[in-house]
Design a protein around this motif. Structure first.
Motif, PDB file in Angstrom:
ATOM      1  N   VAL A  10      -7.685   2.572   6.163  1.00 20.38           N
ATOM      2  CA  VAL A  10      -6.628   1.888   5.411  1.00 20.38           C
ATOM      3  C   VAL A  10      -7.184   0.781   4.511  1.00 20.38           C
ATOM      4  N   PHE A  11      -8.054  -0.059   5.034  1.00 22.48           N
ATOM      5  CA  PHE A  11      -8.578  -1.148   4.210  1.00 22.48           C
ATOM      6  C   PHE A  11      -9.405  -0.627   3.027  1.00 22.48           C
ATOM      7  N   PRO A  12     -10.312   0.335   3.235  1.00 26.50           N
ATOM      8  CA  PRO A  12     -11.039   0.861   2.073  1.00 26.50           C
ATOM      9  C   PRO A  12     -10.106   1.499   1.040  1.00 26.50           C
ATOM     10  N   MET A  13      -9.059   2.162   1.517  1.00 28.93           N
ATOM     11  CA  MET A  13      -8.079   2.765   0.624  1.00 28.93           C
ATOM     12  C   MET A  13      -7.423   1.683  -0.234  1.00 28.93           C
ATOM     13  N   ALA A  14      -7.064   0.576   0.402  1.00 30.17           N
ATOM     14  CA  ALA A  14      -6.423  -0.524  -0.326  1.00 30.17           C
ATOM     15  C   ALA A  14      -7.376  -1.128  -1.352  1.00 30.17           C
ATOM     16  N   GLU A  15      -8.622  -1.311  -0.968  1.00 31.02           N
ATOM     17  CA  GLU A  15      -9.577  -1.879  -1.922  1.00 31.02           C
ATOM     18  C   GLU A  15      -9.729  -0.995  -3.150  1.00 31.02           C
ATOM     19  N   THR A  16      -9.631   0.306  -2.957  1.00 33.63           N
ATOM     20  CA  THR A  16      -9.805   1.254  -4.059  1.00 33.63           C
ATOM     21  C   THR A  16      -8.544   1.399  -4.900  1.00 33.63           C
ATOM     22  N   LEU A  17      -7.395   1.468  -4.252  1.00 36.12           N
ATOM     23  CA  LEU A  17      -6.163   1.836  -4.951  1.00 36.12           C
ATOM     24  C   LEU A  17      -5.365   0.665  -5.531  1.00 36.12           C
ATOM     25  N   LEU A  18      -5.329  -0.462  -4.845  1.00 38.38           N
ATOM     26  CA  LEU A  18      -4.486  -1.555  -5.306  1.00 38.38           C
ATOM     27  C   LEU A  18      -4.988  -2.105  -6.637  1.00 38.38           C
ATOM     28  N   SER A  19      -4.055  -2.378  -7.521  1.00 40.22           N
ATOM     29  CA  SER A  19      -4.416  -2.973  -8.809  1.00 40.22           C
ATOM     30  C   SER A  19      -4.928  -4.393  -8.576  1.00 40.22           C
ATOM     31  N   PRO A  20      -5.716  -4.911  -9.502  1.00 36.25           N
ATOM     32  CA  PRO A  20      -6.188  -6.294  -9.353  1.00 36.25           C
ATOM     33  C   PRO A  20      -5.030  -7.284  -9.179  1.00 36.25           C
ATOM     34  N   ARG A  21      -3.961  -7.094  -9.886  1.00 36.94           N
ATOM     35  CA  ARG A  21      -2.803  -7.985  -9.776  1.00 36.94           C
ATOM     36  C   ARG A  21      -2.185  -7.891  -8.384  1.00 36.94           C
ATOM     37  N   ASP A  22      -2.030  -6.666  -7.850  1.00 39.96           N
ATOM     38  CA  ASP A  22      -1.480  -6.494  -6.506  1.00 39.96           C
ATOM     39  C   ASP A  22      -2.413  -7.070  -5.448  1.00 39.96           C
ATOM     40  N   ARG A  23      -3.708  -6.901  -5.624  1.00 40.40           N
ATOM     41  CA  ARG A  23      -4.670  -7.470  -4.668  1.00 40.40           C
ATOM     42  C   ARG A  23      -4.560  -8.994  -4.642  1.00 40.40           C
ATOM     43  N   GLU A  24      -4.399  -9.595  -5.797  1.00 41.64           N
ATOM     44  CA  GLU A  24      -4.289 -11.049  -5.880  1.00 41.64           C
ATOM     45  C   GLU A  24      -3.001 -11.544  -5.221  1.00 41.64           C
ATOM     46  N   ARG A  25      -1.889 -10.887  -5.517  1.00 36.81           N
ATOM     47  CA  ARG A  25      -0.616 -11.270  -4.898  1.00 36.81           C
ATOM     48  C   ARG A  25      -0.665 -11.087  -3.385  1.00 36.81           C
ATOM     49  N   LEU A  26      -1.252  -9.990  -2.942  1.00 40.73           N
ATOM     50  CA  LEU A  26      -1.362  -9.732  -1.509  1.00 40.73           C
ATOM     51  C   LEU A  26      -2.212 -10.805  -0.837  1.00 40.73           C
ATOM     52  N   SER A  27      -3.295 -11.158  -1.459  1.00 37.88           N
ATOM     53  CA  SER A  27      -4.165 -12.187  -0.901  1.00 37.88           C
ATOM     54  C   SER A  27      -3.422 -13.501  -0.713  1.00 37.88           C
ATOM     55  N   SER A  28      -2.634 -13.891  -1.682  1.00 35.31           N
ATOM     56  CA  SER A  28      -1.895 -15.159  -1.557  1.00 35.31           C
ATOM     57  C   SER A  28      -0.863 -15.086  -0.426  1.00 35.31           C
ATOM     58  N   LYS A  29      -0.275 -13.925  -0.203  1.00 36.82           N
ATOM     59  CA  LYS A  29       0.706 -13.775   0.885  1.00 36.82           C
ATOM     60  C   LYS A  29       0.048 -13.724   2.263  1.00 36.82           C
ATOM     61  N   LEU A  30      -1.158 -13.160   2.336  1.00 36.45           N
ATOM     62  CA  LEU A  30      -1.853 -13.022   3.614  1.00 36.45           C
ATOM     63  C   LEU A  30      -2.612 -14.278   4.016  1.00 36.45           C
ATOM     64  N   ASN A  31      -2.825 -15.173   3.086  1.00 35.55           N
ATOM     65  CA  ASN A  31      -3.663 -16.358   3.339  1.00 35.55           C
ATOM     66  C   ASN A  31      -2.887 -17.406   4.127  1.00 35.55           C
TER      67      ASN A  31
ATOM     68  N   LEU B 294       0.829  -1.203   0.000  1.00 30.05           N
ATOM     69  CA  LEU B 294       0.000   0.000   0.000  1.00 30.05           C
ATOM     70  C   LEU B 294       0.866   1.256   0.000  1.00 30.05           C
ATOM     71  N   GLY B 295       1.995   1.197   0.676  1.00 35.17           N
ATOM     72  CA  GLY B 295       2.909   2.338   0.724  1.00 35.17           C
ATOM     73  C   GLY B 295       3.423   2.734  -0.646  1.00 35.17           C
ATOM     74  N   GLN B 296       3.517   1.782  -1.561  1.00 30.56           N
ATOM     75  CA  GLN B 296       3.926   2.101  -2.928  1.00 30.56           C
ATOM     76  C   GLN B 296       2.894   3.004  -3.607  1.00 30.56           C
ATOM     77  N   TYR B 297       1.670   2.954  -3.148  1.00 28.97           N
ATOM     78  CA  TYR B 297       0.591   3.759  -3.712  1.00 28.97           C
ATOM     79  C   TYR B 297       0.427   5.099  -2.995  1.00 28.97           C
ATOM     80  N   ILE B 298       0.585   5.094  -1.656  1.00 27.06           N
ATOM     81  CA  ILE B 298       0.262   6.307  -0.893  1.00 27.06           C
ATOM     82  C   ILE B 298       1.451   6.905  -0.156  1.00 27.06           C
ATOM     83  N   GLY B 299       2.589   6.241  -0.147  1.00 30.64           N
ATOM     84  CA  GLY B 299       3.754   6.740   0.573  1.00 30.64           C
ATOM     85  C   GLY B 299       3.786   6.225   1.999  1.00 30.64           C
TER      86      GLY B 299
END
Length: 175
Positions: free
Chosen positions: A150-171, A81-86
């Motif tokens: 933070v979570f709503p920001m991530a849902e809005t800003l993260l690309s679909p590819r980043d969301r998918e990669r993040l999900s696999s790491k958090l699971n 997320l920091g890559q998107y918002i600093g």
């Protein structure tokens, strides 16, 4: 946002973190009842010492789970997320500071409730337990901030590819 199963987020990564918050909040409620017990008038010293040790064990168990959750956020979620918002200011800086504050309260509680706690007076017991109460308060507000900002920001800003990669790491499990 989806309301399936009582969760408000629709992306798998945010649902994982939100679900972990629910579980951690449940665990916190269990040990917070012990914190509140110490606020009563006329507690017995012997029972206070026993309850303090029970609280200490509950918090030590809780910390294991909390640490796994926090590590997931700090190793995977926040850097992405920091890559998107600093990182230097804004919500991530505040959230990470709260992680340190929570660690501080819990660490202080555990440090001061070791073996020497058997020598505590009732007032000493109450003073030691205040750190656990502060940790509970900061954690409660912290979860709300993450879930409302933070979570709503991530849902809005993260690309679909980043969301998918993040999900696999958090699971992964936190228990």
């Amino acid at each position: 946002m989806s309301e399936i199963a009582g969760l408000q987020f629709s992306t798998p990564a945010m649902r994982i973190l939100e679900n972990e918050h629910r579980y951690l909040s449940y665990l916190m409620g269990e040990w917070h009842a012990a914190v509140l017990w110490f606020e009563q008038d006329n507690i017995s010293l012997d029972e206070g010492r026993v309850r303090l040790q029970e609280l200490r064990v509950a918090i030590m168990d809780f910390v294991i789970t909390l640490k796994k959750h926090t590590e997931k956020e700090e190793e995977h979620f926040f850097p992405l997320l920091g890559q998107y918002i600093g990182f230097d200011q804004g919500p991530l800086a505040g959230i990470q500071e709260e992680h340190r504050e929570i660690d501080g309260y819990i660490g202080h509680f555990l440090h001061h409730t070791g073996k020497e706690a058997q020598l505590f007076s009732v007032e000493d017991l109450r003073a030691a337990v205040r750190d656990a109460g502060e940790a509970f308060e900061v954690l409660t507000v912290h979860f709300v901030k993450e879930e409302t900002v933070v979570f709503p920001m991530a849902e809005t800003l993260l690309s679909p590819r980043d969301r998918e990669r993040l999900s696999s790491k958090l699971n992964t499990l936190i228990t």
